[in-house]
Every structure is written in C-alpha cells, then in structure tokens.
Design an enzyme around this catalytic site. Structure first.
Site, PDB file in Angstrom:
ATOM      1  N   CYS A 392      53.889  -1.573  37.003  1.00 37.21           N
ATOM      2  CA  CYS A 392      53.405  -2.749  36.270  1.00 37.21           C
ATOM      3  C   CYS A 392      53.839  -2.817  34.819  1.00 37.21           C
ATOM      4  O   CYS A 392      53.796  -3.892  34.215  1.00 37.21           O
ATOM      5  CB  CYS A 392      51.882  -2.806  36.337  1.00 37.21           C
ATOM      6  SG  CYS A 392      51.077  -1.426  35.480  1.00 37.21           S
ATOM      7  N   PRO A 394      55.534  -3.378  31.310  1.00 32.43           N
ATOM      8  CA  PRO A 394      54.485  -3.416  30.275  1.00 32.43           C
ATOM      9  C   PRO A 394      53.388  -4.442  30.514  1.00 32.43           C
ATOM     10  O   PRO A 394      52.635  -4.752  29.604  1.00 32.43           O
ATOM     11  CB  PRO A 394      55.282  -3.784  29.025  1.00 32.43           C
ATOM     12  CG  PRO A 394      56.363  -4.662  29.516  1.00 32.43           C
ATOM     13  CD  PRO A 394      56.736  -4.153  30.874  1.00 32.43           C
ATOM     14  N   GLY A 395      53.293  -5.040  31.704  1.00 38.18           N
ATOM     15  CA  GLY A 395      52.182  -5.922  32.029  1.00 38.18           C
ATOM     16  C   GLY A 395      52.508  -7.396  32.050  1.00 38.18           C
ATOM     17  O   GLY A 395      51.596  -8.212  32.230  1.00 38.18           O
ATOM     18  N   ASP A 459      58.514  -3.812  41.368  1.00 38.88           N
ATOM     19  CA  ASP A 459      59.634  -3.917  40.429  1.00 38.88           C
ATOM     20  C   ASP A 459      60.136  -2.494  40.197  1.00 38.88           C
ATOM     21  O   ASP A 459      59.729  -1.808  39.259  1.00 38.88           O
ATOM     22  CB  ASP A 459      59.163  -4.568  39.127  1.00 38.88           C
ATOM     23  CG  ASP A 459      60.320  -4.816  38.166  1.00 38.88           C
ATOM     24  OD1 ASP A 459      61.483  -4.599  38.562  1.00 38.88           O
ATOM     25  OD2 ASP A 459      60.070  -5.208  37.008  1.00 38.88           O
ATOM     26  N   CYS A 516      66.301  -4.935  38.269  1.00 41.02           N
ATOM     27  CA  CYS A 516      67.148  -5.528  37.226  1.00 41.02           C
ATOM     28  C   CYS A 516      68.538  -4.911  37.278  1.00 41.02           C
ATOM     29  O   CYS A 516      69.156  -4.650  36.240  1.00 41.02           O
ATOM     30  CB  CYS A 516      66.524  -5.341  35.850  1.00 41.02           C
ATOM     31  SG  CYS A 516      66.170  -3.626  35.415  1.00 41.02           S
TER      32      CYS A 516
END
Length: 679
Positions: A392, A394-395, A459, A516
């Site tokens: 998660c 940096p949120g 992610d 990414c």
C-alpha cells in the site's frame, strides 16, 4: 518681464506644465496678425500675413492727420478707377479718394505674362480694419518693361530666381552625388542577388552531398571505434550516426553495405544509443526486443523529459470544481486530467509550492501520478466490501479506494516495510480516511494470516523500468539478476493475493495486478504463470485506452487472453510506464496437479542448513516434503522407534537442529520431552 496673464480668464490646469496655454501671449500676438479669413476664403500663410500686417501699418501711417475716413481700394478688372472728389463744408481741406502718385506704381497690377504669385490686396473698411483678398493671378509683361516687385526684406523676384555660382555648383554636385549613389545602390543590389544565387547553389550542392553521404553510410572500422573509445564521445556525431543507421535498418535491403549483416548494424546502434542516452547494454538490448526501432527512439526521448505533475481530488472533503477554483486563485495553472478521470487535475506551473498549500494540508487533494489512478479504476471497489491492498505504501491507491467506497466497508492496508507505513498513516489521517486498517506483514503470509477478501489490489515491487524519468539511475543499475529476482517475488505475491480472495463473494472475487515496469518477464510472464497455477481467468480491465499485452514474445507463447491486459508508455500516453491485469477467481480450490508438482519440486531441493530463515508457509511445505521423503526411505516401525528414542534423551540447554531435518521439527521434540518430565 514677460507677458502678464489675465487673472479673470485663468486657464484650467492641463496635463502638464508645458501644455498650459498662455492666454495673454495670444492676445498680444493678435495685434500683429490679420483677422481670420471669412468662410469661403483660403487661409493665408505666415509670409502673407506678415506682408499684410506691414501694408496695414504703412497705410495707417499715410492717412490724413485730421482724421476722417481712409480711402478704400477696390479692384475692378485690370485697372483701378478713382472715385469722384467729395466737397466738404467749412475749413476742412478737400480730400480725394484713391492713392497718391508714389503708391500708384506699387499697387497698379501689371499686364502681360501670367504668373502665380502670392499677392494680397488690402481694403480698408469704414472702421479702419484691413480686409484681405485671396490668391490673385498677376500678369507680367512679356518685354519685361514692368518693374520688379520687392518682398518684405527688400529682395526682388529676380533675386529669388537667380542663384549664385557657388549655389549652382553645389546643386550640380548634389545631382552628381545622387546619380553616383543610385549607381552604387544598383551595383550593391546586383552583387547581393549574385551572392544569394551562389549561396543557394552552394546549399543545394551541400544538400545533395548530404544525401549522397546518407546513401553511402558505412560502418566504422575497428580502428575508428578504438579511437572514439579513447577520446571523449562527440554526441553530435553519435546522434547523426544513429539517424543514418536507423535509415539503413528501415530499408536494409537497398541501403546496406556489401558484406555487412544486420546484426553488425544493430550492435553499432545499440552501442551508440548506450553512449548517447546513458543506458546499460543489457537494458538497451531488452528494450530493443520490446519496441520497434522508431518507437524505441521515441521511448528513450520521452524518458529524458519529466512527466506532468498531477493531483487527485479527495471527494471525501471537496469537489474538483471547488478545488480547481481555489488553486487558480493561488496562482496555479491547471487543467482537467482527461475525460477518463473525474478527479484528476494536471498542474502546468504554480507560483506556490503545490505540496504545501493550505488545501493540501487540509487533505483536499493528493499528489499522485496519472498512471497510479488506473489500477484503482480497474479494481472498481464497491461500498461495504472487504478489500486488501497488499503493497500500500505510500497510501495513494488506498485513499483512492476509500474515496470510491465513501468510507464504508473495510480496507486492510498492508506493507512489509515498517518505515514506509509512517507515510501511509499520515496520508490516511490527512485525507480523512476512517475505514482503513494498517498492517505490517509479508504479503506471502496473507493466505495464512487473513483471507476471504472481496477484492485484492497488488501493486507489486518491480524493477521500475517504466519510471526512468523519475529515477535515471535505473538506466545503469539494473541487470538480468534483478529482473529475475523481481519476477520470482511477483509470482509468489500474486499467488498469495489470489489465495486471499473469496471466489464465492457476491460482488467481488477480483484481483488486480499492476507494476510500474514494462519488461515482459515482470508482467505477462507472471500473469501467465498465475493462470496455470490457480483457478482464475483474465477479464477486461474497463479502461478504454492503453495498448494490449503481449501474447507472444521471442520464443515464448502466452495465453491468448493476455490481450485483455493493458500497457501504458511515456511516449504514447504521456504518463509513467505501467502494466495492469485484472483476474477473476472462479474457484477457491487449488488444482491438485499443481499441488503435487509444487511438493515434488520442494522435495527435490534439500534444506540449506539450520541458519536458513523460512516463512511459515514455506516451513509447512518443507515439513510435508520431508515427511514424504522419510516415508519412502524407511518403513513406518523404524520411524516410530526413532521417535521414541529421541523422547528418552535428556534435554539440552541449547537445542541445535540437525542439518538433515526440518527446522519445523524442533518444537515437536521439545514438546514431547516436556510431557515426559511432567509424568
């Protein structure tokens, strides 16, 4: 000294001191000027007004001393007619109308040749004012017998027409100079046109030469390459060689050099691009396998330019329209991010720090890349669901999920790095998220720690080849080992994420996998592995743009459903490189064949020793594999006798497990000994 102004007619102050009018000066000057011309008459020039004023003063001086009416001059054709004498009563002398004899020659119009000259006739009215006539055509005699007129300064008309010898010489010299200047200008213009023609011919020749050079591009020899290696690189020469090499490769059959192969041209191109763009040879070779050559140049150029700054509106506290107006009032130039996003804004420039405005501190928006919004949009969370964000920090995605859920349901925000969780907690508090739980666990443990989620967002950590514009160090510090290490970790995390999802969920059962990175080993290869190991299938992401994923890459062939995955590139979509895949789980059971293969593969790999740190799930699998191996080697009674003997031994202070046994068996030995002591 000076002229006195009339205080009763004081002029108002104008725009400046020099623009003020002096009324007194105009009044004094009017005494020496003739009255204004009547309507229908032409206005006299300054020279004519001076002559008229001089005549008026002369006529006033020649009037009779006793007073009386001044004679008036009337023009009738080409001659002057005298008025009959007037007889008066008393001692007053007789007066005759007209002018004296000494004035007759001056006022009598001449006959002969017509010439345009400025002439005014003065007429005295009864009140003594001067009346001026307009222009008058004078006729001069052809034989020149008439007397010449004199101007106010005593010069005759002949004097004005005749020039001194020095003046004639000056005029002649001036005419010659003008003629010489004209000839010089003509010569200069002719020379300029000749030079332009020559320059154009030279440019055409240079262009033709450049074309010939491009057509005759040859690979540098080994000596030239060694010489270039020893000297500092000339970027201009390298860039020109890259262009020429690209043209040859695009039409290789026609423009190639005899005896040269395509691999030689590609090797030179890779070496030149590595020197020009500062990439490692491994990364450039990998990128050349992914992109065609023209698109590869665009990708490398796009990585040299930073991506636009984008923000996401926090709809839990404000609306995008109100936020945009507030930022515009603070001097921020912005626009909506695109039709595909209802909350994004792109920032072009700002007079204030965009990360320190009162709106940012109040939690009205979040600094977030455009590509980071896409995975949450593909996940499509619903209200009152249980959602897991496995990585998660940096949120940004976690807060976006809470925003779409309107602070309902439950979000488990997990990350394996405790330091990065601090930023997650801070952002969740600032943005007003109240339905999130933060945890610090390894994602590979999650099926054992907690499961049954409706949706999972993964992610995964990656090599970062899609965000080179943010971190240029990726150009040189990544090699094949890093890519394979990341791919192995991503496979484990994806299987754990799939196991954490409840396939029987009424609204969910979805897993979104994103990275990414743009490498195939970290994207399509990982998803294809998950399709083989778990009961999942690929579904549409719901995104209208983006390029399709690869179904075949080099010698690999992937599942045809990988077309539904999406790839995003910097040179195509002006955002960071990203990969998104959406999986739907249709069964909670693990395929039996895959389970047996996993156990056999783990049994084939022996333990690396007691110092090895293993995760709980790995411990369990290792224990099962060791039991199977022992059951195959020894009969069951011998195994029981060995365990009973182990139970009779005295306990040691520090128990060190055997290198041939699993670390998970040590607690069982201690527990068995404690029971015997208790008996």
């Amino acid at each position: 000294m000076g002229r006195k102004l009339d205080p009763s007619r004081k002029e108002k102050r104008g725009p400046g001191r020099k623009a003020r009018k002096q009324r007194g000066a105009e009044v004094e000057l009017a005494r020496f000027l003739p009255p204004e011309a009547e309507s229908g008459r032409k206005k006299l020039s300054s020279h004519a007004r001076r002559r008229a004023a001089k005549r008026r003063l002369g006529v006033a001086g020649r009037t009779a001393p006793g007073g009386g009416r001044r004679p008036a001059v009337k023009e009738q054709g080409d001659s002057q007619k005298e008025v009959s004498p007037i007889k008066t009563v008393g001692h007053a002398p007789e007066r005759q109308s007209g002018f004296k004899d000494d004035n007759a020659k001056w006022l009598t119009p001449a006959k002969g040749k017509k010439s345009l000259s400025k002439r005014t006739s003065v007429e005295l009215s009864s009140n003594g004012e001067v009346e001026e006539d307009s222009w008058e055509v004078e006729e001069e005699e052809e034989d020149g017998s008439s007397e010449e007129l004199m101007d106010d300064y005593g010069a005759t008309s002949s004097d004005e027409e005749e020039l001194l010898p020095i003046e004639e010489a000056a005029l002649k010299q001036k005419a010659e100079d003008l003629s010489e200047d004209d000839s010089e200008e003509d010569e200069v213009a002719e020379e300029t046109s000749r030079q332009k023609t020559g320059q154009k011919e030279k440019e055409d020749a240079d262009l033709q030469l450049n074309v010939e050079i491009d057509e005759e591009f040859k690979l540098p020899t080994d000596e030239q390459i060694e010489k270039e290696t020893a000297e500092p690189p000339d970027l201009h020469v390298i860039h020109q060689r890259i262009k020429s090499n690209m043209e040859v490769l695009q039409d290789f059959g026609v423009k190639r050099e005899e005896g040269r192969t395509r691999q030689e041209y590609l090797a030179l191109l890779r070496r030149d691009m590595a020197a020009y763009y500062s990439y490692s040879d491994f990364l450039l070779k990998m990128l050349m396998d992914i992109f065609p050559l023209p698109e590869l140049i665009n990708f490398l150029e796009a990585n040299e330019v930073p991506r636009p700054v984008t923000i996401r509106t926090n709809t839990l506290k404000t609306r995008r329209r109100d936020l945009a107006q507030a930022l515009i009032n603070r001097g921020v130039n912005l626009d909506p991010l695109g039709k595909w996003s209802k909350t994004g804004l792109v920032i072009y420039d700002s007079s204030v720090p965009i990360g320190a405005t009162p709106e940012y501190l109040a939690g009205h928006y979040m600094l977030q890349g455009a590509s980071s919004l896409l995975p949450v949009m593909a996940l499509a969370p619903q209200e009152n669901e249980r959602i897991l964000d496995m990585c998660c920090a940096p949120g940004g995605k976690t807060s976006y999920i809470a925003q779409l859920m309107k602070n309902t349901g439950m979000i488990l925000a997990n990350d394996s790095n405790a330091e990065r969780l601090r930023s997650v907690v801070g952002n969740l508090h600032r943005l007003g998220v109240t339905n999130a739980v933060v945890s610090n666990c390894d994602g590979r443990q999650f099926p054992k720690v907690l499961g049954g989620f409706d949706r999972v967002l993964l992610d995964a950590p990656c090599s970062g080849t899609g965000v080179i514009s943010k971190d240029p160090a990726i150009k040189t510090n990544k090699d094949e080992k890093d890519i394979l290490r990341c791919a192995h970790l991503q496979k484990e995390l994806l299987l754990s994420a799939i196991d954490s999802v409840n396939a029987t969920s009424e609204t969910g059962g979805y897993v979104v996998y994103c990275t990414c990175s743009i490498t195939v080993e970290e994207n399509e290869w990982v998803v294809d592995y998950a399709l083989k190991k778990r009961n999942v299938r690929l579904v549409a992401t719901g995104l209208d743009f983006g390029k399709e994923g690869f179904t075949r890459f080099k010698d690999r062939r992937f599942h045809p459903s990988l077309k539904s995955t999406r790839r995003f590139y910097p040179h195509t979509h002006n955002m960071d490189g990203f990969f998104i895949a959406k999986l739907k789980k249709f069964s909670n059971s693990i395929p039996k064949m895959q389970k047996d293969e996993e156990l056999a593969a783990e049994a084939a790999n022996p333990s690396t020793g007691p110092e090895t740190v293993m995760e709980p799930q790995a411990k369990k699998k290792k224990l099962e594999s060791s039991k199977i191996a022992q059951a195959q080697k020894k009969p069951q009674p011998a195994l029981k006798n060995r365990r009973s003997l182990q139970g009779q031994r005295r306990p040691l202070k520090a128990v060190r497990p055997s290198p041939h046994k699993s670390y998970a068996q040590v607690p069982n030995r201690k527990k068995h000994k404690v029971k015997q002591n208790g008996q």
